[in-house]
Structures are given as structure tokens and as C-alpha cells.
Design a protein around this motif. Sequence first.
Motif, PDB file in Angstrom:
ATOM      1  N   GLU A  69       0.817  -1.212   0.000  1.00 55.37           N
ATOM      2  CA  GLU A  69       0.000   0.000   0.000  1.00 55.37           C
ATOM      3  C   GLU A  69       0.856   1.270   0.000  1.00 55.37           C
ATOM      4  N   ASP A  70       2.041   1.206   0.619  1.00 56.21           N
ATOM      5  CA  ASP A  70       2.938   2.359   0.622  1.00 56.21           C
ATOM      6  C   ASP A  70       3.409   2.668  -0.795  1.00 56.21           C
ATOM      7  N   PHE A  71       3.818   1.635  -1.523  1.00 54.00           N
ATOM      8  CA  PHE A  71       4.246   1.829  -2.905  1.00 54.00           C
ATOM      9  C   PHE A  71       3.097   2.365  -3.750  1.00 54.00           C
ATOM     10  N   GLN A  72       1.931   1.781  -3.595  1.00 57.62           N
ATOM     11  CA  GLN A  72       0.780   2.211  -4.390  1.00 57.62           C
ATOM     12  C   GLN A  72       0.397   3.657  -4.102  1.00 57.62           C
ATOM     13  N   ALA A  73       0.467   4.065  -2.840  1.00 63.73           N
ATOM     14  CA  ALA A  73       0.147   5.454  -2.484  1.00 63.73           C
ATOM     15  C   ALA A  73       1.138   6.414  -3.133  1.00 63.73           C
ATOM     16  N   MET A  74       2.425   6.076  -3.105  1.00 61.42           N
ATOM     17  CA  MET A  74       3.433   6.922  -3.744  1.00 61.42           C
ATOM     18  C   MET A  74       3.151   7.023  -5.241  1.00 61.42           C
ATOM     19  N   LEU A  75       2.851   5.891  -5.865  1.00 59.99           N
ATOM     20  CA  LEU A  75       2.618   5.850  -7.309  1.00 59.99           C
ATOM     21  C   LEU A  75       1.402   6.681  -7.710  1.00 59.99           C
ATOM     22  N   ARG A  76       0.402   6.731  -6.863  1.00 59.53           N
ATOM     23  CA  ARG A  76      -0.849   7.456  -7.164  1.00 59.53           C
ATOM     24  C   ARG A  76      -0.792   8.946  -6.832  1.00 59.53           C
ATOM     25  N   SER A  77       0.272   9.371  -6.182  1.00 58.63           N
ATOM     26  CA  SER A  77       0.374  10.787  -5.802  1.00 58.63           C
ATOM     27  C   SER A  77       0.477  11.663  -7.048  1.00 58.63           C
ATOM     28  N   GLU A  78       0.024  12.892  -6.920  1.00 61.71           N
ATOM     29  CA  GLU A  78       0.085  13.832  -8.047  1.00 61.71           C
ATOM     30  C   GLU A  78       1.530  14.060  -8.487  1.00 61.71           C
ATOM     31  N   GLU A  79       2.428  14.178  -7.517  1.00 60.52           N
ATOM     32  CA  GLU A  79       3.853  14.387  -7.819  1.00 60.52           C
ATOM     33  C   GLU A  79       4.413  13.240  -8.663  1.00 60.52           C
ATOM     34  N   MET A  80       4.117  11.994  -8.280  1.00 57.68           N
ATOM     35  CA  MET A  80       4.665  10.855  -9.016  1.00 57.68           C
ATOM     36  C   MET A  80       3.984  10.692 -10.362  1.00 57.68           C
ATOM     37  N   ARG A  81       2.715  11.010 -10.439  1.00 53.23           N
ATOM     38  CA  ARG A  81       2.025  10.939 -11.732  1.00 53.23           C
ATOM     39  C   ARG A  81       2.670  11.921 -12.713  1.00 53.23           C
ATOM     40  N   ARG A  82       3.018  13.124 -12.225  1.00 53.93           N
ATOM     41  CA  ARG A  82       3.702  14.106 -13.073  1.00 53.93           C
ATOM     42  C   ARG A  82       5.070  13.578 -13.522  1.00 53.93           C
ATOM     43  N   ARG A  83       5.822  13.020 -12.587  1.00 54.43           N
ATOM     44  CA  ARG A  83       7.147  12.495 -12.925  1.00 54.43           C
ATOM     45  C   ARG A  83       7.039  11.309 -13.885  1.00 54.43           C
ATOM     46  N   ASN A  84       6.050  10.450 -13.707  1.00 54.78           N
ATOM     47  CA  ASN A  84       5.894   9.307 -14.617  1.00 54.78           C
ATOM     48  C   ASN A  84       5.588   9.761 -16.040  1.00 54.78           C
ATOM     49  N   ARG A  85       4.848  10.852 -16.180  1.00 57.75           N
ATOM     50  CA  ARG A  85       4.618  11.397 -17.526  1.00 57.75           C
ATOM     51  C   ARG A  85       5.939  11.878 -18.135  1.00 57.75           C
ATOM     52  N   GLU A  86       6.792  12.459 -17.324  1.00 59.58           N
ATOM     53  CA  GLU A  86       8.118  12.902 -17.776  1.00 59.58           C
ATOM     54  C   GLU A  86       8.956  11.690 -18.205  1.00 59.58           C
ATOM     55  N   PHE A  87       8.955  10.630 -17.375  1.00 62.09           N
ATOM     56  CA  PHE A  87       9.706   9.421 -17.723  1.00 62.09           C
ATOM     57  C   PHE A  87       9.213   8.833 -19.039  1.00 62.09           C
ATOM     58  N   ALA A  88       7.903   8.811 -19.210  1.00 59.36           N
ATOM     59  CA  ALA A  88       7.303   8.225 -20.424  1.00 59.36           C
ATOM     60  C   ALA A  88       7.773   8.946 -21.679  1.00 59.36           C
ATOM     61  N   GLY A  89       8.090  10.225 -21.574  1.00 51.87           N
ATOM     62  CA  GLY A  89       8.579  10.979 -22.720  1.00 51.87           C
ATOM     63  C   GLY A  89      10.023  10.663 -23.080  1.00 51.87           C
TER      64      GLY A  89
END
Length: 105
Positions: A69-89
Motif C-alpha cells: 500500500e505504501d508503494f501504491q500510495a506513492m505511485l498514485r500521488s500527483e507528484e509521481m504521476r507528473r514524474r511518470n509522464r516525464e519518464f514516459a517521454g
Amino acid sequence: MLKIEAGATCQTVVTTFECSPGTCADLLEALEAAYAEFISKQTGFIAAALHVNDAQTRIANYSQWERREDFQAMLRSEEMRRRNREFAGMCSRFEPVMYEVAGVF
């Protein structure tokens, strides 16, 4: 510190990133920044490691968390969602997968 042992109660996550030699260094820098500035400060984070293959076409990330649940919460955070979009690029694809340690030799 990473500690890999069978029967560990922590959650292990392995993420692979497929990239090109031209974007590998940029992606690695972005991942290092994400760990230094955000991920390592999240609840339940234990440790992580980044690995780059010789051809600079793949980055493998191994991380450990107190609970799934700790990993999932981090992954769902707005900050990580923004960073994941950056990684995807910077890569053709990436995929985090949760594992249980089955054996250590």
C-alpha cells in the motif's frame, strides 16, 4: 539499505525502462532526482537501486517498501504521476511489477 532475502515481509518492486542510448542519461538523471527529491521521502520506502545495461537501452530499478500500500500510495500521488509522464517521454515503455522474493542463492 537493500536486503534481499526469501521470506522478507517487505514489498519488492522491479521496474524496467526501455530507452535509447540518446535518452538513457537523461532518464537516469530524472530517476535519480525523483528518488532524491520525492520517492525516498515517502512513507514505507526502504531502499532502491538503479541499473543500466551496457548498450544503454534499458534501466532496471529495484525498490523495497514496507507495505504494498505504501508503494501504491506513492505511485498514485500527483507528484509521481507528473514524474511518470516525464519518464514516459524519455523511454518507449516502462512497467513496475511487484514481486515476492522466492529464493536467494
